[in-house]
Design an enzyme around this catalytic site. Structure first.
Site, PDB file in Angstrom:
ATOM      1  CD  GLU A  28      -6.598   1.853   4.052  1.00 37.81           C
ATOM      2  OE1 GLU A  28      -6.039   2.779   3.401  1.00 37.81           O
ATOM      3  OE2 GLU A  28      -7.516   2.165   4.656  1.00 37.81           O
ATOM      4  NE  ARG A 252       1.349   7.304  -7.016  1.00 36.67           N
ATOM      5  CZ  ARG A 252       0.675   6.444  -5.908  1.00 36.67           C
ATOM      6  NH1 ARG A 252       1.157   7.018  -4.603  1.00 36.67           N
ATOM      7  NH2 ARG A 252      -0.158   5.972  -6.191  1.00 36.67           N
ATOM      8  CE  LYS A 262      -4.101  -0.780  -1.681  1.00 41.20           C
ATOM      9  NZ  LYS A 262      -4.340   0.120  -0.644  1.00 41.20           N
TER      10      LYS A 262
END
Ligand code: ATP
Ligand code: MG
Length: 535
Positions: A28, A252, A262
């Site tokens: 994103e 992850r 982020k």
């Protein structure tokens, strides 16, 4: 050895389920990429490469409020930098397809317009043990939902007033299947679509359609999405007639004391805690790059940590050792004094100098040698002299002698001490006949680095430490900021520093010139060992 995703792909290729592999990396554009994203990039590009397929870079730009062109550009740069090649796609280019899919669901009685607020949605969702409550609008006529959805699209509805929900099962044991919201109204300008749309699809609805449009075969994401997979499949089963992609989840990357979000990294930038997204202390790819990390070292790191199905945390040391191993091979060695202390040679006249020959790389003779002159006045590291040395201190000290790297052994003569007790200048004499490489009549246990005060380059060296202190029970990052995450040194280096960008400053660490400021050298990674310790 193949990882579990490779095993799946090999089986799919062998039994003809797929004939070509298509993966994707779907960020994103709401911030810069971090080292966690590197793992996803390496995995997805690695799969495409290994099986002769392709990996799409696709922007998951379905939220106009947080997304920005700057982030799109930085992400393209970073992904290319890591070695990705392929085509760039934008989820926003498929808004019309997604909209049609939504209409199709309404027509089939599989979606309805509701006026539920996010708070009510939470309240009425139920729990793991209790079913959710059905909305009063769940069974509203199809025509009415179609009309309301059209109102939403046409801009006749305010933000949050109406939503489109999938009609699945309010009693599903999987909460994600309890009539999730699939479209919402957002009156905001999209970085690519402008004001064309004021309805935006939710991730769980958009993502499978994006994958399907692009012909993705293996949609690899992180474990948090495991519980969303039934919804991913439901959307495709009800919206898509062509070949369907499949979602697989992997663990992850988490690194100790390293922020991997982020959103929070953006906060550090916005609040001025760091000097921008590419501050060398940031765990962003841009930060690592500015600090001197190479794409090959990051890829090696991703390779070494592997792909697993269970979450875990790795130490920064693992990443550092990949970088160090590479720089140990590639970086030329020079001397730089970070905290200079003047050393005056008493048994040589003013203006004296004598050339010495130094290896550019101790293990690689083909890297050649360079010459550099010792002089009457030199700088040594402040920590390489002690008036009150601890045991086993093999550097310069009263009654002691030490070898100046590649040159003579010098013996202590005296020093100037300021009123505050600090040493201002050290005097020493050369021990005759001890030039490095010859048959020295005496030996010195220690070797220290130096620069010639009359022939050296002033540089700024910057050392970095973790941005965060250990957690110690604190949950908020802002309480854990390390006040000494950055130390700046006014250093002196051999003039050879002007001829390159990446060096091992002997006994100090590997340093790379800052891409924004010439003459500033960022410590990329420290040395595991000094050459003294190795001797
Ligand atoms: P962030 O919270 O930092 O924004 P995200 O997962 O929301 O992370 P996306 O831009 O959606 O960020 O991520 C793009 C891809 O990168 C996703 O497929 C995601 O699973 C993957 N990814 C993100 N963080 C990590 C991580 N720490 N380790 C491995 N993959 C990750
Ligand atoms: Mg995200």
């Amino acid at each position: 050895m193949a990882n579990f995703i490779e095993e799946i792909i090999e089986k799919d290729l062998a039994d003809g389920t797929v004939d070509e592999i298509v993966t994707r990396f779907p960020p994103e554009p709401n911030g810069y990429l971090h080292i966690g994203h590197a793992k996803a990039i390496c995995l997805n590009t690695g799969l495409a490469k290994k099986y002769g397929g392709k990996c799409n870079l696709r922007f998951d730009d379905t939220n106009p409020v947080k997304e920005d062109e700057e982030f799109v550009n930085s992400i393209i740069d970073d992904v290319k930098w890591l070695g990705w090649e392929g085509d760039v796609y934008y989820a926003s280019d498929y808004f019309a397809v997604m909209y049609d899919c939504a209409v199709k669901l309404i027509r089939a009685g599989k979606a309805y317009v509701d006026d539920i607020s996010p708070e009510e949605m939470k309240e009425r969702r139920g729990t793991l043990t209790e079913p959710g409550q059905e909305s009063a609008h769940r069974n509203r006529p199809i025509e009415e939902s179609l009309r309301l959805f059209e109102d939403m699209r046409a801009g006749r509805v305010g933000d949050g007033e109406l939503v489109l929900r999938a009609k699945i099962d309010m009693a599903s044991p999987n909460i994600n299947m309890r009539d999730p919201i699939i479209y919402r109204v957002v009156h905001a300008t999209h970085h690519r679509q402008g004001d064309k749309w004021c309805v935006y699809p939710m991730y769980d609805f958009a993502h499978p359609i994006e994958d399907a449009v692009e012909g993705v075969t293996h949609s690899v994401c992180t474990l948090e999405f495991e519980d969303h997979r039934p919804l991913y499949d439901w959307v495709l089963d009800n919206c898509w007639t062509g070949r369907k992609p499949h979602q697989y989840e992997f663990a992850r990357l988490n690194i100790a004391r390293t922020i991997m979000s982020k959103r929070y990294l953006k906060k550090l930038v916005d609040e001025g805690v760091v000097d921008g997204w590419d501050d060398p202390r940031m765990p962003t790819l841009a930060g690592f790059r500015r600090r001197g990390y190479t794409p090959s070292a990051i890829r090696e790191f991703c390779d070494r940590i592997g792909v697993a199905k269970a979450n875990s945390e790795v130490e920064t040391g693992q990443l550092e050792s990949c970088m160090r191993d590479e720089l140990n091979e590639t970086a030329p060695r020079i001397m730089a004094v970070l905290e200079p202390l003047e050393l005056v040679i008493t048994n040589r006249p003013d203006g004296w100098s004598e050339e010495v020959t130094l290896d550019n790389h101790p293990q690689r003779p083909e890297a050649g040698v360079r010459t550099y002159a010792m002089g009457k006045r030199m700088y040594i590291e402040r920590s390489d002299f002690s008036l009150d040395p601890p045991p086993k201190y093999y550097r310069l000290k009263p009654d002691g002698a030490v070898r100046l790297k590649g040159g003579y052994i010098v013996r202590y003569v005296g020093c100037d001490v300021a009123a505050d007790g600090s040493v201002g200048r050290v005097y020493a004499e050369i021990v005759e006949g001890t030039m490095s490489g010859g048959d020295s009549p005496v030996k010195a246990k220690g070797v220290i680095h130096w620069v010639n005060a009359d022939d050296c380059a002033a540089v700024t060296a910057v050392r970095y430490d973790y941005l965060l202190l250990p957690a110690d029970g604190k949950t908020d990052f802002s309480e854990r900021l390390n006040p000494s995450s950055k130390t700046v040194y006014n250093a002196f280096a051999e003039p050879a520093v002007r001829g390159g960008k990446v060096f091992q400053f002997m006994r100090q660490g590997y340093f790379t010139e800052d891409c924004r400021h010439a003459g500033v050298f960022n410590e990329t990674v420290g040395l595991k060992d000094t050459f003294n310790a190795k001797k």
